[in-house]
Scaffold this motif. Structure first.
Motif, mmCIF file in Angstrom:
data_model
loop_
_atom_site.group_PDB
_atom_site.id
_atom_site.type_symbol
_atom_site.label_atom_id
_atom_site.label_comp_id
_atom_site.label_asym_id
_atom_site.label_seq_id
_atom_site.Cartn_x
_atom_site.Cartn_y
_atom_site.Cartn_z
ATOM 1 N N LEU A 1 0.813 -1.215 0.000
ATOM 2 C CA LEU A 1 0.000 0.000 0.000
ATOM 3 C C LEU A 1 0.851 1.272 0.000
ATOM 4 N N MET A 2 2.160 1.105 0.209
ATOM 5 C CA MET A 2 3.041 2.270 0.323
ATOM 6 C C MET A 2 4.269 2.109 -0.568
ATOM 7 N N PRO A 3 4.088 2.292 -1.875
ATOM 8 C CA PRO A 3 5.192 2.077 -2.811
ATOM 9 C C PRO A 3 6.307 3.105 -2.704
ATOM 10 N N THR A 4 6.115 4.158 -1.935
ATOM 11 C CA THR A 4 7.134 5.215 -1.856
ATOM 12 C C THR A 4 8.244 4.893 -0.867
ATOM 13 N N ILE A 5 8.067 3.860 -0.048
ATOM 14 C CA ILE A 5 9.100 3.587 0.952
ATOM 15 C C ILE A 5 9.703 2.196 0.780
ATOM 16 N N ASN A 6 10.900 2.031 1.284
ATOM 17 C CA ASN A 6 11.637 0.779 1.197
ATOM 18 C C ASN A 6 10.926 -0.287 2.036
ATOM 19 N N PRO A 7 10.555 -1.427 1.437
ATOM 20 C CA PRO A 7 9.866 -2.477 2.205
ATOM 21 C C PRO A 7 10.656 -2.938 3.418
ATOM 22 N N TYR B 1 10.641 14.787 7.150
ATOM 23 C CA TYR B 1 11.078 13.391 7.134
ATOM 24 C C TYR B 1 9.940 12.416 6.826
ATOM 25 N N VAL B 2 8.722 12.917 6.747
ATOM 26 C CA VAL B 2 7.585 12.048 6.424
ATOM 27 C C VAL B 2 7.685 11.642 4.958
ATOM 28 N N ASP B 3 7.613 10.332 4.703
ATOM 29 C CA ASP B 3 7.864 9.838 3.346
ATOM 30 C C ASP B 3 6.745 8.952 2.807
ATOM 31 N N ASN B 4 5.554 9.016 3.427
ATOM 32 C CA ASN B 4 4.452 8.182 2.944
ATOM 33 C C ASN B 4 3.123 8.774 3.384
ATOM 34 N N TRP B 5 2.068 8.395 2.673
ATOM 35 C CA TRP B 5 0.745 8.959 2.918
ATOM 36 C C TRP B 5 0.162 8.535 4.268
ATOM 37 N N THR C 1 1.616 7.752 7.312
ATOM 38 C CA THR C 1 2.138 8.522 8.441
ATOM 39 C C THR C 1 1.597 9.946 8.393
ATOM 40 N N CYS C 2 1.560 10.522 7.206
ATOM 41 C CA CYS C 2 1.057 11.878 7.023
ATOM 42 C C CYS C 2 -0.393 11.993 7.477
ATOM 43 N N ASP C 3 -1.227 11.087 7.049
ATOM 44 C CA ASP C 3 -2.668 11.220 7.262
ATOM 45 C C ASP C 3 -3.111 10.835 8.669
ATOM 46 N N MET C 4 -2.309 10.036 9.376
ATOM 47 C CA MET C 4 -2.760 9.586 10.694
ATOM 48 C C MET C 4 -2.510 10.631 11.787
ATOM 49 N N MET C 5 -1.756 11.678 11.481
ATOM 50 C CA MET C 5 -1.487 12.712 12.486
ATOM 51 C C MET C 5 -2.665 13.674 12.598
ATOM 52 N N ASN C 6 -3.229 13.759 13.789
ATOM 53 C CA ASN C 6 -4.344 14.668 14.034
ATOM 54 C C ASN C 6 -4.176 15.273 15.429
ATOM 55 N N THR D 1 4.335 17.488 3.297
ATOM 56 C CA THR D 1 4.012 18.704 4.035
ATOM 57 C C THR D 1 2.809 19.381 3.393
ATOM 58 N N ILE D 2 2.793 19.441 2.054
ATOM 59 C CA ILE D 2 1.632 19.987 1.335
ATOM 60 C C ILE D 2 0.393 19.157 1.647
ATOM 61 N N ARG D 3 0.544 17.848 1.562
ATOM 62 C CA ARG D 3 -0.592 16.952 1.811
ATOM 63 C C ARG D 3 -1.132 17.140 3.226
ATOM 64 N N PHE D 4 -0.230 17.265 4.184
ATOM 65 C CA PHE D 4 -0.657 17.462 5.566
ATOM 66 C C PHE D 4 -1.424 18.769 5.714
#
Length: 229
Positions: A23-29, A97-101, A103-108, A134-137
């Motif tokens: 589900l997270m192709p942007t990061i190293n498995p 340092y956030v490199d995936n959707w 981690t970004c989306d779960m911060m509230n 950062t933009i996405r957040f």
């Protein structure tokens, strides 16, 4: 902190690692241990309760983290900071340092709800960043806190004016507009009617709105007419 890493390794799940990694192709498995989110939240609650402020700050200063789950623990610890300025400082240190959707989306951060006036200027700053997550957040916070009682078409303009070739930015733009169509339909529809979004975000916003239980049937039928080729 090595102690935190060691406890995360104990909780790892290889089956979940393989599933979640897809589900997270942007990061190293190899950076994914495979710890389920409910366990991570429970663990972060224990850390917040049992560690001193200095120990938490030491963990949060150890960037970049090695594991995806360490980033998520970091995100959950930021959520619990109850001083607004301290929370913003922690976010500004962490977001690059956030490199995936995920981690970004779960911060509230809970403190944001009481500080929406001050938060708005910071959201503008985040949305003008060159860093994808950062933009996405920033768009995510605008969607979370400004589409209800504090709504203004200014927020629609801000999001429509974000121009990016990045999939994870445009997906959040689409999610924002789909949510706006559910909550502020009459104000948001002209942005669809007058093609204010790039074609991909436009069509994805319509798709998400049509799939939403919050959008009434008659609005879905109208939105179908505005799909672009």
């Amino acid at each position: 902190m090595q102690e935190i890493t060691e406890q995360l390794i104990v909780m790892k799940d290889e089956v979940y690692k393989n599933f979640h990694g897809k589900l997270m192709p942007t990061i190293n498995p190899d950076s994914i241990l495979g710890v389920r989110v409910p366990l991570l939240r429970k663990f972060s609650n224990q850390l917040n309760k049992n560690l001193s402020k200095e120990e938490i700050e030491r963990f949060m200063s150890e960037l970049p983290h090695r594991y995806y789950e360490e980033n998520n623990i970091h995100a959950f610890l930021i959520e619990k900071i109850n001083d607004y300025d301290e929370c913003i400082a922690a976010l500004d240190n962490f977001l690059p340092y956030v490199d995936n959707w995920a981690t970004c989306d779960m911060m509230n951060p809970k403190i944001f709800k009481k500080n929406t006036r001050k938060l708005f200027d910071k959201i503008e700053e985040w949305m003008s960043s060159s860093h994808v997550y950062t933009i996405r957040f920033g768009i995510g916070m605008l969607m979370r806190f400004y589409l209800d009682d504090d709504f203004s078409t200014q927020y629609l303009d801000m999001t429509a004016n974000v121009v990016s070739d990045e999939y994870y930015v445009n997906m959040m733009k689409a999610w924002f507009f789909a949510t706006a169509l559910a909550k502020q339909y009459e104000a948001t529809l002209p942005y669809i009617q007058h093609n204010r979004l790039d074609i991909w975000s436009h069509n994805k916003a319509i798709q998400k709105a049509i799939e939403s239980f919050r959008v009434p049937k008659e609005h879905k039928e109208e939105l179908r007419r505005y799909k672009r080729k």
